[in-house]
Design an enzyme around this catalytic site. Sequence first.
Site, mmCIF file in Angstrom:
data_model
loop_
_atom_site.group_PDB
_atom_site.id
_atom_site.type_symbol
_atom_site.label_atom_id
_atom_site.label_comp_id
_atom_site.label_asym_id
_atom_site.label_seq_id
_atom_site.Cartn_x
_atom_site.Cartn_y
_atom_site.Cartn_z
ATOM 1 N N ARG A 166 -0.797 -2.774 -4.931
ATOM 2 C CA ARG A 166 -1.690 -3.471 -5.868
ATOM 3 C C ARG A 166 -1.376 -3.058 -7.306
ATOM 4 O O ARG A 166 -1.212 -3.890 -8.183
ATOM 5 C CB ARG A 166 -3.149 -3.155 -5.509
ATOM 6 N N HIS A 197 -7.454 9.677 20.268
ATOM 7 C CA HIS A 197 -6.530 10.756 19.892
ATOM 8 C C HIS A 197 -7.205 11.680 18.874
ATOM 9 O O HIS A 197 -7.197 12.902 19.014
ATOM 10 C CB HIS A 197 -5.245 10.159 19.301
ATOM 11 N N ASN A 198 -7.819 11.086 17.861
ATOM 12 C CA ASN A 198 -8.472 11.902 16.834
ATOM 13 C C ASN A 198 -9.681 12.644 17.402
ATOM 14 O O ASN A 198 -9.939 13.782 17.016
ATOM 15 C CB ASN A 198 -8.905 11.026 15.658
ATOM 16 N N SER A 242 -0.216 8.502 13.743
ATOM 17 C CA SER A 242 -0.674 9.879 13.605
ATOM 18 C C SER A 242 0.462 10.781 13.156
ATOM 19 O O SER A 242 1.617 10.541 13.459
ATOM 20 C CB SER A 242 -1.235 10.406 14.925
ATOM 21 N N GLY A 248 0.876 -1.172 0.000
ATOM 22 C CA GLY A 248 0.000 0.000 0.000
ATOM 23 C C GLY A 248 0.909 1.217 0.000
ATOM 24 O O GLY A 248 1.392 1.639 1.057
ATOM 25 N N GLY A 257 0.006 12.398 9.837
ATOM 26 C CA GLY A 257 -0.193 12.634 8.414
ATOM 27 C C GLY A 257 1.026 12.221 7.609
ATOM 28 O O GLY A 257 1.891 11.479 8.103
ATOM 29 N N LYS A 303 -6.379 1.715 2.157
ATOM 30 C CA LYS A 303 -7.614 2.367 2.604
ATOM 31 C C LYS A 303 -8.301 1.489 3.647
ATOM 32 O O LYS A 303 -8.397 0.271 3.465
ATOM 33 C CB LYS A 303 -8.533 2.530 1.384
ATOM 34 N N ALA A 304 -8.744 2.109 4.733
ATOM 35 C CA ALA A 304 -9.372 1.344 5.814
ATOM 36 C C ALA A 304 -10.701 0.750 5.332
ATOM 37 O O ALA A 304 -11.337 1.276 4.424
ATOM 38 C CB ALA A 304 -9.594 2.253 7.018
ATOM 39 N N HIS A 320 -39.580 3.133 36.936
ATOM 40 C CA HIS A 320 -38.188 2.708 36.723
ATOM 41 C C HIS A 320 -37.410 2.587 38.029
ATOM 42 O O HIS A 320 -36.262 2.162 38.002
ATOM 43 C CB HIS A 320 -37.484 3.687 35.774
ATOM 44 N N MET A 326 0.782 7.628 2.569
ATOM 45 C CA MET A 326 1.224 7.186 3.903
ATOM 46 C C MET A 326 2.218 6.030 3.820
ATOM 47 O O MET A 326 3.260 6.035 4.477
ATOM 48 C CB MET A 326 0.011 6.768 4.748
ATOM 49 N N GLY A 327 1.860 5.015 3.032
ATOM 50 C CA GLY A 327 2.715 3.836 2.923
ATOM 51 C C GLY A 327 4.071 4.173 2.327
ATOM 52 O O GLY A 327 5.113 3.694 2.787
HETATM 53 P P1 NBP Z 1 -5.522 5.672 0.851
HETATM 54 O O1 NBP Z 1 -6.355 5.565 2.066
HETATM 55 O O2 NBP Z 1 -5.858 6.692 -0.157
HETATM 56 O O3 NBP Z 1 -5.499 4.224 0.134
HETATM 57 C C1 NBP Z 1 -4.840 4.041 -1.085
HETATM 58 C C2 NBP Z 1 -4.069 2.737 -1.062
HETATM 59 O O4 NBP Z 1 -4.947 1.627 -0.835
HETATM 60 C C3 NBP Z 1 -3.405 2.486 -2.414
HETATM 61 O O5 NBP Z 1 -2.151 1.894 -2.175
HETATM 62 C C4 NBP Z 1 -4.374 1.511 -3.068
HETATM 63 O O6 NBP Z 1 -3.795 0.720 -4.057
HETATM 64 C C5 NBP Z 1 -4.746 0.669 -1.884
HETATM 65 N N1 NBP Z 1 -5.921 -0.177 -2.075
HETATM 66 C C6 NBP Z 1 -7.221 0.133 -2.201
HETATM 67 BR BR1 NBP Z 1 -7.894 1.831 -2.207
HETATM 68 N N2 NBP Z 1 -8.026 -0.917 -2.343
HETATM 69 C C7 NBP Z 1 -7.197 -1.981 -2.339
HETATM 70 C C8 NBP Z 1 -7.423 -3.361 -2.462
HETATM 71 N N3 NBP Z 1 -8.647 -3.866 -2.579
HETATM 72 N N4 NBP Z 1 -6.348 -4.177 -2.446
HETATM 73 C C9 NBP Z 1 -5.108 -3.686 -2.317
HETATM 74 N N5 NBP Z 1 -4.832 -2.362 -2.168
HETATM 75 C C10 NBP Z 1 -5.867 -1.525 -2.192
HETATM 76 O O7 NBP Z 1 -3.977 5.843 1.254
HETATM 77 P P2 NBP Z 1 -3.310 6.798 2.361
HETATM 78 O O8 NBP Z 1 -3.887 8.164 2.372
HETATM 79 O O9 NBP Z 1 -1.849 6.630 2.143
HETATM 80 O O10 NBP Z 1 -3.704 6.126 3.744
HETATM 81 C C11 NBP Z 1 -3.388 4.782 4.058
HETATM 82 C C12 NBP Z 1 -4.010 4.440 5.391
HETATM 83 O O11 NBP Z 1 -3.443 5.275 6.387
HETATM 84 C C13 NBP Z 1 -5.522 4.666 5.451
HETATM 85 O O12 NBP Z 1 -6.113 3.683 6.239
HETATM 86 C C14 NBP Z 1 -5.652 6.005 6.121
HETATM 87 O O13 NBP Z 1 -6.885 6.145 6.799
HETATM 88 C C15 NBP Z 1 -4.483 5.953 7.085
HETATM 89 N N6 NBP Z 1 -3.986 7.256 7.501
HETATM 90 C C16 NBP Z 1 -3.871 8.270 6.617
HETATM 91 C C17 NBP Z 1 -3.381 9.494 7.030
HETATM 92 C C18 NBP Z 1 -3.209 10.615 6.044
HETATM 93 O O14 NBP Z 1 -2.838 11.720 6.489
HETATM 94 N N7 NBP Z 1 -3.447 10.404 4.762
HETATM 95 C C19 NBP Z 1 -2.990 9.674 8.359
HETATM 96 C C20 NBP Z 1 -3.080 8.621 9.220
HETATM 97 C C21 NBP Z 1 -3.578 7.410 8.791
HETATM 98 P P3 NBP Z 1 -3.794 1.224 -5.597
HETATM 99 O O15 NBP Z 1 -2.622 2.146 -5.719
HETATM 100 O O16 NBP Z 1 -3.613 -0.032 -6.366
HETATM 101 O O17 NBP Z 1 -5.094 1.887 -5.859
#
Ligand code: NBP
Length: 474
Positions: A34, A186-187, A129, A10, A131, A76-77, A450, A14-15
Amino acid sequence: MEKARIGVTGLAVMGRNLARNLARHGHPVAVHNRTSARTKALVEQFGDEGTFLPADTPEEFVASLERPRRLVVMVKAGAPTDAVIEEFAPLLEPGDMIVDGGNAHFADTRRREAALRERGVHFVGAGISGGEEGALHGPSIMPGGSAESYEALGPLLEDISAKVDGDPCCAHVGPDGAGHFVKMVHNGIEYSDMQLIAESYDLLRHAAGLAPAEIAEVFRTWNTGRLESYLIEITAEVLAHTDAATGKPFVDVVLDQAEQKGTGRWTVQTALDLGVPVGGIAEAVFARSVSGHADLRAASRHLPGPSRTKVAGSSFADAVEKALYASKIVAYAQGFHEIQAGSAEYGWNIDAGSMAAIWRGGCIIRAGFLDRIRAAYAADPHTPTLLTDPHFTEAVGDAQDAWREVVATAARIGVPAPGLSTALAYYDSLRADRLPAALTQGQRDYFGAHTYRRTDREGTHHTLWGGDRTEVDA
Ligand code: NBP
């Protein structure tokens, strides 16, 4: 062939940044996404930052990890997380670890942990946490899961986390969903903190008549005192910013409808289930909701209000600082109450002081203030509320006259201040000798039999309201 110490699947914002952070700290990291274009882009752009082992397929990815395997999922969660777990779990062996660094609901984490435990695989729901910047430069990390998995993962996660006074902003929170639970709260606290700041700005603007640039200066000054925090710092930056297209204050050209992704709502929903009063967080969630109801607001604009009067005097800003500080203490007291209630409900044994410590850096609510909370729990780990910690009792006591004045001013001139007001109401509820809940109990007994308990003797009682009004034991 060189093996990776850890892998990240992923590679969205973030990843990708988390993988870079690991590589920059000298940990060979396997990377997979993916859509493999993201994997390629990461290695092309940042390959010189450390050792990346790119993989096109899940099989290749898993094969490149040293054992026990540490596999971080940053997708994505929700359903995507389940899909990824389904894909990878069959490729793993007992003792391996899947870390979900996404914003999962803690109940999902509990479910996933139980299912993977059956297969001998550790599942670690880790709240992260800070971002995208935090993920790259050092986030605050809240890992749940087994103590055994933390032994293998903790050193790596602590290494890439933010540091405050040399201490890592990462600690084992507790079993199964504890990490995601704490991240959720926290959030929720973050929502509350932001709402209180927004109300303070609104009052300085409409009650004291200050311009955004002037208010930015007020926040800058506050940031050198006890309110010093990331959120106060960025508030000053946003308020000082001028829109290039119009030359107006940036804050005046942004649509006033706040959005949310859901963790604040989860915090409140969970608090309702646990029976924990978190009015400050709830009002923050509702305030965003009210702001987003454009039609409702448009239809209500003609509702009569008071004739607005500004409050003269430079001391008003000092009063708002006090109201904000006192309300912030309440927000954190409520959030920590929820953590302690969750910990008791699910048997997590969460060390509240340690949570305050790992929030001091890396995360959105980072603040010097958290050191005070850590000290409060060090002095009394089982304190029922932070408000009774001597430092906070004194701070709120000193602030309360100003706090009451600010809330009264807001009501008088018709500036909505739900966060500041509910915090004060909570404070007064806690300190009340008697609450009108006694009358509520009487009403409940009247219309629904009650029953009620008495102040002067044991037992449960009922008054025969429809008869001769004698009291009977229930
Ligand atoms: P996103 O939440 O936008 O998710 C995108 C990623 O999920 C891509 O790598 C995408 O792959 C993959 N994905 C999806 Br959508 N469906 C999939 C599936 N069925 N199988 C495999 N991979 C799949 O990414 P992010 O903003 O980097 O956040 C990642 C996590 O971190 C989330 O849970 C988010 O809530 C959490 N988070 C985010 C932040 C922030 O500031 N953004 C902060 C803290 C936590 P693809 O490239 O092939 O579409």
